[in-house]
Design a protein around this motif. Structure first.
Motif, PDB file in Angstrom:
ATOM      1  N   ASP A   1     -24.873 -35.589  32.929  1.00 20.97           N
ATOM      2  CA  ASP A   1     -25.219 -35.719  33.697  1.00 20.97           C
ATOM      3  C   ASP A   1     -25.979 -34.440  33.739  1.00 20.97           C
ATOM      4  OD1 ASP A   1     -26.790 -36.262  35.984  1.00 20.97           O
ATOM      5  OD2 ASP A   1     -25.212 -37.364  37.437  1.00 20.97           O
ATOM      6  N   LEU A   2     -26.809 -33.636  33.654  1.00 22.28           N
ATOM      7  CA  LEU A   2     -27.165 -32.791  33.515  1.00 22.28           C
ATOM      8  C   LEU A   2     -28.321 -32.516  34.549  1.00 22.28           C
ATOM      9  CD1 LEU A   2     -27.670 -29.031  32.106  1.00 22.28           C
ATOM     10  CD2 LEU A   2     -28.566 -29.979  30.713  1.00 22.28           C
ATOM     11  N   ARG A   3     -28.644 -31.932  35.403  1.00 26.17           N
ATOM     12  CA  ARG A   3     -30.084 -31.775  35.874  1.00 26.17           C
ATOM     13  C   ARG A   3     -29.758 -30.134  36.330  1.00 26.17           C
ATOM     14  NH1 ARG A   3     -27.571 -35.328  41.156  1.00 26.17           N
ATOM     15  NH2 ARG A   3     -26.209 -37.017  39.762  1.00 26.17           N
ATOM     16  N   LEU A   4     -31.532 -29.753  36.018  1.00 24.29           N
ATOM     17  CA  LEU A   4     -31.576 -28.807  36.286  1.00 24.29           C
ATOM     18  C   LEU A   4     -33.056 -28.919  36.780  1.00 24.29           C
ATOM     19  CD1 LEU A   4     -33.296 -28.953  32.253  1.00 24.29           C
ATOM     20  CD2 LEU A   4     -30.979 -27.509  33.350  1.00 24.29           C
ATOM     21  N   VAL A   5     -32.263 -27.207  38.135  1.00 21.92           N
ATOM     22  CA  VAL A   5     -33.286 -26.653  39.301  1.00 21.92           C
ATOM     23  C   VAL A   5     -34.200 -25.709  39.348  1.00 21.92           C
ATOM     24  CG1 VAL A   5     -33.039 -25.541  41.516  1.00 21.92           C
ATOM     25  CG2 VAL A   5     -31.248 -27.365  40.703  1.00 21.92           C
ATOM     26  N   SER A   6     -35.572 -25.707  38.893  1.00 23.61           N
ATOM     27  CA  SER A   6     -36.452 -25.131  38.362  1.00 23.61           C
ATOM     28  C   SER A   6     -36.168 -24.403  37.262  1.00 23.61           C
ATOM     29  CB  SER A   6     -37.429 -24.722  39.660  1.00 23.61           C
ATOM     30  OG  SER A   6     -36.497 -23.336  40.291  1.00 23.61           O
ATOM     31  N   PRO A   7     -35.932 -24.642  35.976  1.00 21.21           N
ATOM     32  CA  PRO A   7     -36.168 -23.588  35.203  1.00 21.21           C
ATOM     33  C   PRO A   7     -36.762 -22.938  34.621  1.00 21.21           C
ATOM     34  CG  PRO A   7     -36.257 -25.993  33.797  1.00 21.21           C
ATOM     35  CD  PRO A   7     -35.934 -26.248  35.822  1.00 21.21           C
ATOM     36  N   ARG A   8     -37.064 -21.766  35.044  1.00 22.43           N
ATOM     37  CA  ARG A   8     -38.037 -20.495  34.644  1.00 22.43           C
ATOM     38  C   ARG A   8     -39.178 -20.732  33.409  1.00 22.43           C
ATOM     39  NH1 ARG A   8     -38.677 -18.792  38.814  1.00 22.43           N
ATOM     40  NH2 ARG A   8     -38.616 -20.545  39.764  1.00 22.43           N
ATOM     41  N   LYS A   9     -38.524 -21.205  32.363  1.00 19.10           N
ATOM     42  CA  LYS A   9     -39.602 -21.280  31.026  1.00 19.10           C
ATOM     43  C   LYS A   9     -39.464 -23.002  30.644  1.00 19.10           C
ATOM     44  CE  LYS A   9     -39.132 -17.151  29.618  1.00 19.10           C
ATOM     45  NZ  LYS A   9     -38.084 -16.055  29.012  1.00 19.10           N
ATOM     46  N   PRO A  10     -40.309 -23.541  29.914  1.00 19.65           N
ATOM     47  CA  PRO A  10     -39.910 -25.226  29.131  1.00 19.65           C
ATOM     48  C   PRO A  10     -39.215 -25.009  28.264  1.00 19.65           C
ATOM     49  CG  PRO A  10     -42.193 -23.464  28.942  1.00 19.65           C
ATOM     50  CD  PRO A  10     -41.638 -22.577  29.454  1.00 19.65           C
ATOM     51  N   TYR A  11     -38.382 -26.355  28.126  1.00 22.43           N
ATOM     52  CA  TYR A  11     -37.823 -26.454  26.957  1.00 22.43           C
ATOM     53  C   TYR A  11     -38.750 -25.621  25.551  1.00 22.43           C
ATOM     54  CZ  TYR A  11     -35.184 -29.943  29.698  1.00 22.43           C
ATOM     55  OH  TYR A  11     -34.974 -30.712  30.399  1.00 22.43           O
ATOM     56  N   SER A  12     -37.837 -25.115  24.732  1.00 22.38           N
ATOM     57  CA  SER A  12     -37.929 -24.133  23.356  1.00 22.38           C
ATOM     58  C   SER A  12     -37.563 -24.877  22.518  1.00 22.38           C
ATOM     59  CB  SER A  12     -38.213 -22.353  23.354  1.00 22.38           C
ATOM     60  OG  SER A  12     -36.816 -22.154  23.506  1.00 22.38           O
ATOM     61  N   GLN A  13     -38.460 -24.461  21.260  1.00 24.66           N
ATOM     62  CA  GLN A  13     -37.186 -24.673  19.852  1.00 24.66           C
ATOM     63  C   GLN A  13     -35.996 -24.473  19.744  1.00 24.66           C
ATOM     64  OE1 GLN A  13     -39.662 -22.996  16.705  1.00 24.66           O
ATOM     65  NE2 GLN A  13     -39.471 -24.746  15.995  1.00 24.66           N
ATOM     66  N   GLU A  14     -35.808 -23.514  20.637  1.00 30.10           N
ATOM     67  CA  GLU A  14     -33.985 -22.448  20.258  1.00 30.10           C
ATOM     68  C   GLU A  14     -33.397 -24.201  21.275  1.00 30.10           C
ATOM     69  OE1 GLU A  14     -33.797 -18.826  21.856  1.00 30.10           O
ATOM     70  OE2 GLU A  14     -32.552 -18.750  21.352  1.00 30.10           O
ATOM     71  N   THR A  15     -34.308 -24.828  22.615  1.00 27.75           N
ATOM     72  CA  THR A  15     -33.253 -25.319  22.865  1.00 27.75           C
ATOM     73  C   THR A  15     -32.973 -26.512  22.506  1.00 27.75           C
ATOM     74  OG1 THR A  15     -34.512 -25.310  24.746  1.00 27.75           O
ATOM     75  CG2 THR A  15     -33.837 -26.923  25.383  1.00 27.75           C
ATOM     76  N   TRP A  16     -33.524 -27.240  21.445  1.00 25.43           N
ATOM     77  CA  TRP A  16     -33.510 -28.074  20.778  1.00 25.43           C
ATOM     78  C   TRP A  16     -32.322 -27.795  19.764  1.00 25.43           C
ATOM     79  CZ3 TRP A  16     -34.363 -32.393  23.679  1.00 25.43           C
ATOM     80  CH2 TRP A  16     -35.951 -32.165  24.604  1.00 25.43           C
ATOM     81  N   ALA A  17     -32.583 -26.587  18.735  1.00 24.49           N
ATOM     82  CA  ALA A  17     -31.444 -26.613  17.809  1.00 24.49           C
ATOM     83  C   ALA A  17     -30.319 -26.143  18.222  1.00 24.49           C
ATOM     84  CB  ALA A  17     -32.389 -24.429  17.458  1.00 24.49           C
ATOM     85  N   LEU A  18     -30.398 -25.403  19.385  1.00 25.27           N
ATOM     86  CA  LEU A  18     -28.873 -25.807  20.356  1.00 25.27           C
ATOM     87  C   LEU A  18     -28.669 -26.593  20.489  1.00 25.27           C
ATOM     88  CD1 LEU A  18     -29.331 -21.916  22.015  1.00 25.27           C
ATOM     89  CD2 LEU A  18     -28.069 -22.244  19.635  1.00 25.27           C
ATOM     90  N   ALA A  19     -29.380 -27.398  21.237  1.00 23.35           N
ATOM     91  CA  ALA A  19     -28.803 -28.488  21.638  1.00 23.35           C
ATOM     92  C   ALA A  19     -27.832 -29.347  20.936  1.00 23.35           C
ATOM     93  CB  ALA A  19     -29.749 -29.423  22.181  1.00 23.35           C
ATOM     94  N   SER A  20     -28.678 -29.334  19.032  1.00 22.54           N
ATOM     95  CA  SER A  20     -27.845 -29.871  17.708  1.00 22.54           C
ATOM     96  C   SER A  20     -27.554 -31.156  17.979  1.00 22.54           C
ATOM     97  CB  SER A  20     -26.290 -29.254  17.720  1.00 22.54           C
ATOM     98  OG  SER A  20     -25.349 -29.898  16.725  1.00 22.54           O
ATOM     99  N   GLY A  21     -26.575 -31.836  18.412  1.00 21.95           N
ATOM    100  CA  GLY A  21     -26.352 -33.171  18.173  1.00 21.95           C
ATOM    101  C   GLY A  21     -26.589 -33.906  19.550  1.00 21.95           C
ATOM    102  N   ALA A  22     -26.693 -32.906  20.705  1.00 21.72           N
ATOM    103  CA  ALA A  22     -27.139 -33.237  22.856  1.00 21.72           C
ATOM    104  C   ALA A  22     -28.066 -33.456  23.370  1.00 21.72           C
ATOM    105  CB  ALA A  22     -26.225 -32.313  23.179  1.00 21.72           C
ATOM    106  N   ASN A  23     -29.482 -33.819  21.842  1.00 22.72           N
ATOM    107  CA  ASN A  23     -30.844 -34.163  22.515  1.00 22.72           C
ATOM    108  C   ASN A  23     -30.821 -34.920  23.768  1.00 22.72           C
ATOM    109  OD1 ASN A  23     -31.233 -31.760  20.872  1.00 22.72           O
ATOM    110  ND2 ASN A  23     -32.887 -32.785  19.458  1.00 22.72           N
ATOM    111  N   ASP A  24     -30.576 -35.961  23.911  1.00 28.07           N
ATOM    112  CA  ASP A  24     -29.826 -37.059  24.205  1.00 28.07           C
ATOM    113  C   ASP A  24     -29.576 -36.260  25.626  1.00 28.07           C
ATOM    114  OD1 ASP A  24     -27.616 -36.576  22.851  1.00 28.07           O
ATOM    115  OD2 ASP A  24     -26.869 -38.846  24.214  1.00 28.07           O
ATOM    116  N   ILE A  25     -28.797 -35.580  25.746  1.00 30.64           N
ATOM    117  CA  ILE A  25     -28.303 -34.594  27.457  1.00 30.64           C
ATOM    118  C   ILE A  25     -29.623 -34.353  27.675  1.00 30.64           C
ATOM    119  CG2 ILE A  25     -27.229 -33.714  28.781  1.00 30.64           C
ATOM    120  CD1 ILE A  25     -25.240 -35.702  27.346  1.00 30.64           C
TER     121      ILE A  25
END
Lengths: 249, 249
Positions: free
Chosen positions: A36-60
């Motif tokens: 259960d991940l909750r984000l309070v007004s993140p400063r930037k939208p998700y980027s390529q890096e977000t998904w690359a580093l999430a690796s197998g945790a994209n669903d989170i």
């Protein structure tokens, strides 16, 4: 399923600057069985890096709840632990180290929803945000001037919670308090009521209100108020407030 | 200097593919007081990402020793622990979990130089490299199919080593809250005041008073009220009580 109890634990990240850190934190959580991940007004939208580093945790990341402010993220949580870079930052809140935090979470998670809150990469949590916390946690470090990357901090605390939960299951956990705690929304409603009551009786000066309410938040936050105790407290405030009208009549 | 014993611990990274992971690992090490990084033929030269992620730990990267093969990196080490993604990978080596690894390191570091060896991001350590290890360590995880990022693994193991080293050295415990708690006499005086106030506003029926006060005692007793908080609570009660006289006047 040794980690199933961790479903009551959520990770809250406040105004994260680097989208990559969100991906890394998601992976860190998932490896430890926290979803259960909750984000309070993140400063930037998700980027390529977000998904690359999430690796197998994209669903989170995909299922992360995004809210404009911290209280909305915490509305259904009954106990809130804020991550603090320094142990000596303040004496106003109960202080836990990472291991104690894991033990606290493992002991109480069956009865209540618990949030671990991580502030901004550079500046952490604001004083106002700290007021929503029942306790602070810090990770012991070798230096004060160099802190852990935020996703690293998520990893260490998630690891400690998972380790403690794993150990808590082998020893059947005794529930020390049977009763459910009031959630953050109920607590906020109580603080508003209390503040107004104190203004009404001129104990609290609205021109200079901050410190008093912070101290009362700390006191009640430390106690962990149950649902039925909350009913008593609200009833008391109504009675104290009502007395002046009754006396007047 | 609780971490000074960690100078005998080194981190070895074998054929790391992503230069950013080296920077992250350096920061992870340094936050925990570990300074000796050794790189076995990293796949790519340092990049901008290396330095950005190293943050305040550039010195660790600059001083890292680079060797063409694992045996050269381990030449002066007396005990070698290899990081393994899976606990069941092999029965040929003694298996430690992360916490046991920290305890082992803290117990033996004064007498010997110990290496923690991390393999390639995707494939870990080869069988031949495992032959150089005295034991294997794994970090307990929720899933077998999703492993920690290598720098995260460095962080968790460094953290466990630092925690174990710290506990091995420090004994004198600090008082958890700086502030003095109100004594029992003060608490009793408060409960009398509170009870009378609640009777005054007809919230408490003196004919049937027991349960309410018992519940309030439990709530405040759980919190542990400090001396200054007690002053606030007494002031609040006086203000709530005073309002009826003020209104009456």
């Amino acid at each position: 399923m040794p980690y199933s109890t961790l479903q009551n634990l959520c990770i809250v990240m406040v105004e994260t600057s680097h989208p990559g850190n969100i991906g890394s934190a998601a992976r860190a959580m998932k490896t430890m069985g926290i979803r259960d991940l909750r984000l309070v007004s993140p400063r930037k939208p998700y980027s390529q890096e977000t998904w690359a580093l999430a690796s197998g945790a994209n669903d989170i990341v995909e299922q992360a709840k995004i809210t404009p402010s911290l209280p909305e993220a915490l509305a259904d949580c009954q106990y809130v632990i804020g991550a603090s870079a320094r142990s000596e930052r303040t004496l106003q809140w109960p202080q836990l180290d990472a291991r104690e935090c894991g033990q606290h979470v493992a002991q109480h998670l069956a009865q209540q929803k618990i949030a671990l809150v991580f502030g901004r990469e550079r500046t952490g949590l604001s004083n106002e945000e700290l007021e929503h916390c029942n306790a602070l946690v810090h990770i012991p470090m070798a230096f004060d001037y160099l802190s852990l990357n935020i996703a690293m901090a998520v990893q260490v605390l998630s690891y400690e919670c998972a380790m403690a939960a794993r150990q808590a299951i082998t020893v059947p956990a005794a529930s020390e308090e049977g009763e459910e705690l009031a959630n953050a929304q109920a607590m906020e409603g109580f603080y508003v009521h209390l503040e107004q009551s104190l203004i009404d009786v001129r104990f609290l000066d609205p021109e200079n209100p901050r410190l008093l309410m912070r101290r009362l938040r700390r006191l009640f936050g430390r106690a962990g108020v149950t649902v039925s105790e909350m009913n008593i407290l609200r009833g008391m405030l109504a009675a104290f407030g009502g007395s002046k009208f009754r006396e007047r009549a």
